[in-house]
Design an enzyme around this catalytic site. Structure first.
Site, short mmCIF file in Angstrom:
data_model
loop_
_atom_site.label_atom_id
_atom_site.label_comp_id
_atom_site.label_asym_id
_atom_site.label_seq_id
_atom_site.Cartn_x
_atom_site.Cartn_y
_atom_site.Cartn_z
CG HIS A 14 -41.76 -7.72 1.73
ND1 HIS A 14 -42.79 -6.80 1.86
CD2 HIS A 14 -41.19 -7.80 2.96
CE1 HIS A 14 -42.84 -6.35 3.09
NE2 HIS A 14 -41.88 -6.94 3.79
CD GLU A 88 -38.35 -8.34 9.27
OE1 GLU A 88 -37.22 -8.75 9.62
OE2 GLU A 88 -38.54 -7.30 8.62
#
Length: 209
Positions: A14, A88
């Protein structure tokens, strides 16, 4: 040039998030948004992948990943597919800490996963084990692959989880993967070859070279 009928995976870290900007180990859903710089990075990602035959765009359930993926999905007129498996690693008591001690503690656990294959290890306070991260991430990727007949699928995920999973998937030397972090919007390109995934690029580099 890749042959017709071949498949490609493009795994993107990201863009810069508000947590990245302050060095926070933020790891819960939905999490912080992108910074202004991060939004610019997400827009530039569209141009950097302009030559790719993108057939689908996926992201984790975290805000920073979705905001990174949205401009690309919009530019290709594709629905953004969101999957919790790509989020994550959850770091337990280290969540949202910024201090050097917390970063060192996570680095130690992460190295045990990636280099020593001690996948049962976890961060204190209920963090995920390496096996749990690897299992859910690769399980989500299986869904991407099944849905892809040809061309490329783009997956926007997160640095630690991505390096752990892709190093296993593409049989990348663990120490190399540990020492080659992905920058924001850095990406890994995998091509399908003879029933396996070969790494063409890891943040612009060829692993092992």
């Amino acid at each position: 040039m890749r042959r017709r009928g071949s498949r490609r995976l493009i795994i993107v870290r990201h863009a810069q998030s508000e947590a990245n900007a302050i060095g926070s180990l933020h790891c819960t859903v939905p999490g912080p948004e992108l910074t202004e710089q991060g939004r610019e990075q997400a827009e530039k990602l569209v141009a950097s992948l302009a030559d790719e035959d993108v057939r689908s765009v996926w992201s984790s359930t975290m805000t920073r990943a979705q905001q990174t993926a949205e401009p690309l999905a919009a530019a290709r007129e594709l629905d953004l597919r969101v999957h919790d498996g790509f989020k994550e690693s959850y770091l337990g008591d280290l969540h949202d800490r910024r201090d050097a001690e917390a970063h060192e503690a996570f680095d130690d656990v992460y190295a045990s996963w990636l280099v020593r294959a001690e996948l049962e290890n976890r961060c204190p306070g209920g963090g995920e084990s390496g096996a749990e991260v690897l299992g859910r991430w690769l399980g989500a990727l299986d869904e991407v692959v099944v849905s892809l007949d040809d061309g490329a699928a783009v997956v926007v995920s997160h640095g630690a989880a991505t390096r752990l999973a892709v190093s296993r998937l593409a049989q990348i030397e663990p120490t190399w993967a540990l020492t080659h972090h992905l920058p924001n919007t850095g990406h890994i390109v995998l091509d399908e070859e003879d029933g396996r995934w070969a790494c063409r690029s890891w943040g612009g580099l060829r692993p092992g070279l």
